[in-house]
Write a protein that holds these residues in place. Structure first.
Motif, PDB file in Angstrom:
ATOM      1  N   LEU A  67      79.251  36.639  29.058  1.00 53.79           N
ATOM      2  CA  LEU A  67      78.671  35.739  29.842  1.00 53.79           C
ATOM      3  C   LEU A  67      77.464  36.304  30.710  1.00 53.79           C
ATOM      4  CD1 LEU A  67      78.220  32.977  31.452  1.00 53.79           C
ATOM      5  CD2 LEU A  67      79.960  33.992  32.896  1.00 53.79           C
TER       6      LEU A  67
ATOM      7  N   ARG B  86      77.198  27.302  29.419  1.00 53.85           N
ATOM      8  CA  ARG B  86      78.288  26.992  30.039  1.00 53.85           C
ATOM      9  C   ARG B  86      79.507  27.005  29.517  1.00 53.85           C
ATOM     10  NH1 ARG B  86      73.880  22.884  30.061  1.00 53.85           N
ATOM     11  NH2 ARG B  86      74.900  21.596  28.410  1.00 53.85           N
ATOM     12  N   TYR B  87      79.628  26.884  28.276  1.00 52.44           N
ATOM     13  CA  TYR B  87      80.942  27.242  27.460  1.00 52.44           C
ATOM     14  C   TYR B  87      81.675  28.525  27.754  1.00 52.44           C
ATOM     15  CZ  TYR B  87      80.058  22.859  24.780  1.00 52.44           C
ATOM     16  OH  TYR B  87      79.993  21.683  24.484  1.00 52.44           O
TER      17      TYR B  87
ATOM     18  N   ALA C  68      80.684  30.384  30.611  1.00 51.96           N
ATOM     19  CA  ALA C  68      81.088  30.320  32.008  1.00 51.96           C
ATOM     20  C   ALA C  68      82.560  29.808  32.161  1.00 51.96           C
ATOM     21  CB  ALA C  68      80.184  29.623  32.915  1.00 51.96           C
ATOM     22  N   ARG C  69      82.680  28.473  31.624  1.00 52.47           N
ATOM     23  CA  ARG C  69      83.958  28.152  31.626  1.00 52.47           C
ATOM     24  C   ARG C  69      85.278  28.790  31.133  1.00 52.47           C
ATOM     25  NH1 ARG C  69      81.530  23.405  29.154  1.00 52.47           N
ATOM     26  NH2 ARG C  69      80.724  21.791  31.077  1.00 52.47           N
ATOM     27  N   GLY C  70      84.852  29.704  30.149  1.00 53.39           N
ATOM     28  CA  GLY C  70      85.657  30.600  29.467  1.00 53.39           C
ATOM     29  C   GLY C  70      85.925  31.892  30.456  1.00 53.39           C
TER      30      GLY C  70
ATOM     31  N   LEU D  32      85.895  31.836  33.673  1.00 45.01           N
ATOM     32  CA  LEU D  32      86.763  31.578  34.636  1.00 45.01           C
ATOM     33  C   LEU D  32      88.058  31.538  34.231  1.00 45.01           C
ATOM     34  CD1 LEU D  32      84.380  28.820  36.522  1.00 45.01           C
ATOM     35  CD2 LEU D  32      84.931  31.119  37.269  1.00 45.01           C
ATOM     36  N   SER D  33      88.245  30.891  33.076  1.00 43.92           N
ATOM     37  CA  SER D  33      89.580  30.771  32.495  1.00 43.92           C
ATOM     38  C   SER D  33      90.387  32.078  32.387  1.00 43.92           C
ATOM     39  CB  SER D  33      89.775  30.007  31.439  1.00 43.92           C
ATOM     40  OG  SER D  33      89.033  28.544  31.506  1.00 43.92           O
TER      41      SER D  33
END
Length: 400
Positions: free
Chosen positions: A347, A369-370, A372-374, A376-377
């Protein structure tokens, strides 16, 4: 040396740590080359400001590159050092004790060098006074000294048959750790000298990276690309000399001078030098920098081959290290490497790359964006797993 090994053994087969050591050292030394090359070019450009605005701009840009590069080489240097301590702990610790003062001096000189470079970074602007360059020279000199210390510590670890003579010369014990006992100048000059072609191929990539931005001066980018091509050309060709000197300085009994790997590095340097001599349109983009990293990777493997050939006749073979398999810890390690290093690190790298190629405000694309979500998860899962693992082990030990 075998008696000095960790009696607890290691949690996985030795080749795992050997491979990780080689891979991480390649990334570490790549940033060493970039930082040293950028620092040298920043100083040269700083003293060449009278030749035009391009040199002033280049000096400020390379000062920033060196500043960031040093921080990254320090961070990336931790991993190969730790993997070295896993399978070559007797050699590394002995070498550090034999030159203890220098090992400690490395830390302080690096601090002074980095602080001096920051002073130069803050002083290096369009109207900078010439004396600001003194801080840059101090930093560069100390960076070279730090490289020499690390080289000596690594080389001394390959010569255990000389340890007693260094520890007790003439039968008198010397515990001061005040000397660097062994330096192989050809090897040191080669590894440090590869900073020259490294900054050359970086300039080629630098010009390509900013070529899509409308707010960048096309003439400046062309200047940087051509300068990089010329630096890389002579840097690769001159690097052949210390590489050959190192080849012929290897112990004849080891048979190392006959192995194809060492000579493949010589050939790769010659091919890169010839490639850089082609017209400018044939040398552009990221391919030259990628090819240069390939040479660095070969060098990383060659260092490990040399180390094994030096130590094996003396009875030290890493593959005979006692192994006590610990699947949970190794699984946690590799999942962390893939998750945190791959997704979270991916990222940051993607975000930096994409945003830097846009003038003004950057709006993240769907891929970023994908990621970033990954990221955080993955961070949430990793923190939970890490804490849970520790709690379970603690409770198990308490009830046992």
């Amino acid at each position: 040396m075998n008696a000095m090994r960790d009696p607890a053994g290691i949690p996985a087969p030795p080749f795992v740590f050997q491979a990780l050591m080689v891979i991480t050292w390649a990334f570490h030394i790549a940033f060493v080359h970039l930082s040293m090359g950028a620092a040298g070019l920043a100083i040269y450009a700083f003293h060449s400001r009278s030749r035009g605005a391009h040199w002033t701009r280049l000096s400020m840009a390379m000062t920033k590159v060196a500043k960031v590069g040093v921080s990254l080489l320090i961070v990336l240097g931790v991993a190969p050092l730790l993997f070295t301590q896993v399978i070559y702990d007797p050699q590394w610790y002995t070498s550090n004790v034999l030159s203890g003062r220098w090992a400690l001096a490395f830390i302080f000189t690096l601090l002074v060098a980095y602080c001096s470079w920051y002073v130069f970074y803050a002083s290096n602007h369009e109207h900078a006074k010439r004396r600001a360059g003194c801080y840059a020279w101090i930093a560069l000199l100390l960076f070279c000294v730090d490289g020499l210390i690390m080289h000596a510590l690594s080389y001394q670890a390959l010569l255990p048959e000389k340890w007693m003579n260094w520890y007790a010369p003439g039968g008198v014990v010397d515990t001061r750790g005040a000397a660097l006992h062994a330096i192989e100048w050809a090897r040191y000059v080669l590894i440090m000298g590869l900073s020259v072609p490294a900054i050359g191929v970086f300039l080629i990539a630098y010009a390509h990276y900013f070529s899509v931005r409308g707010d960048r001066d096309v003439r400046y980018l062309a200047f940087a690309r051509e300068l990089g091509r010329q630096i890389a050309q002579w840097g690769f060709l001159f690097s052949i000399v210390p590489m050959l000197a190192w080849q012929f300085d290897l112990p004849p009994a080891s048979g190392l001078e006959l192995l194809p790997l060492g000579w493949s590095i010589v050939g790769a340097l010659a091919i890169m030098g010839a490639w850089m001599r082609l017209p400018g349109s044939s040398v552009q983009g990221y391919l030259p920098m990628t090819a240069n990293f390939g040479i660095v990777s070969l060098l990383a493997v060659w260092r490990e081959v040399i180390r094994m050939r030096y130590l094996k006749p003396l009875g030290y073979d890493i593959h005979s290290y006692t192994v006590h398999p610990d699947a949970p810890s190794m699984l946690l390690f590799f999942l962390t490497l893939a998750g945190i290093g791959g997704v979270v690190g991916g990222l940051y790298l993607t975000l930096l790359y994409r945003s830097g190629r846009v003038a003004g405000r950057y709006t993240a694309e769907p891929l970023v964006r994908y990621l970033a979500r990954g990221a955080l998860s993955v961070l949430g899962v990793w923190i939970t797993a890490f804490l849970a693992y520790g709690v379970v082990i603690s409770l198990r030990d308490s009830f046992n």
